[in-house]
Design a protein around this motif. Structure first.
Motif, mmCIF file in Angstrom:
data_model
loop_
_atom_site.group_PDB
_atom_site.id
_atom_site.type_symbol
_atom_site.label_atom_id
_atom_site.label_comp_id
_atom_site.label_asym_id
_atom_site.label_seq_id
_atom_site.Cartn_x
_atom_site.Cartn_y
_atom_site.Cartn_z
ATOM 1 N N VAL A 15 0.842 -1.205 0.000
ATOM 2 C CA VAL A 15 0.000 0.000 0.000
ATOM 3 C C VAL A 15 0.874 1.250 0.000
ATOM 4 O O VAL A 15 0.656 2.168 -0.791
ATOM 5 N N GLY B 8 2.428 1.934 -3.223
ATOM 6 C CA GLY B 8 1.464 2.220 -4.286
ATOM 7 C C GLY B 8 1.443 1.172 -5.385
ATOM 8 O O GLY B 8 1.205 1.505 -6.543
ATOM 9 N N ASP C 232 -4.517 -1.032 -2.268
ATOM 10 C CA ASP C 232 -5.002 0.143 -1.561
ATOM 11 C C ASP C 232 -5.470 -0.302 -0.180
ATOM 12 O O ASP C 232 -5.556 -1.495 0.107
ATOM 13 N N ARG C 233 -5.737 0.636 0.661
ATOM 14 C CA ARG C 233 -6.076 0.345 2.050
ATOM 15 C C ARG C 233 -7.271 -0.594 2.169
ATOM 16 O O ARG C 233 -7.250 -1.557 2.928
ATOM 17 N N ASP C 234 -8.321 -0.323 1.421
ATOM 18 C CA ASP C 234 -9.537 -1.133 1.524
ATOM 19 C C ASP C 234 -9.315 -2.577 1.070
ATOM 20 O O ASP C 234 -9.765 -3.515 1.729
#
Length: 57
Positions: free
Chosen positions: A30, A33, A38-40
């Motif tokens: 995360v 990148g 991504d975080r979710d």
């Protein structure tokens, strides 16, 4: 485990080490990148793997 939420023979230390390694890897992806990281999605993956690693009592 004492309250019966987890299996009595669960190796909590080993599972904690595995989960920490997973979280370290996911957080690195995360922060850097990486595509699709991504975080979710990292949270969903961590919860999914946790369900498989931690046996319920």
């Amino acid at each position: 485990m004492r309250q019966g939420h987890f299996a009595a023979d669960l190796d909590a230390t080993a599972r904690a080490c595995e989960l920490l390694a997973l979280l370290d890897g996911l957080s690195t992806r995360v922060v850097l990148g990486r595509h699709g990281a991504d975080r979710d999605s990292a949270l969903r993956m961590a919860l999914s793997v946790t369900e498989r690693l931690v046996e319920r009592g």
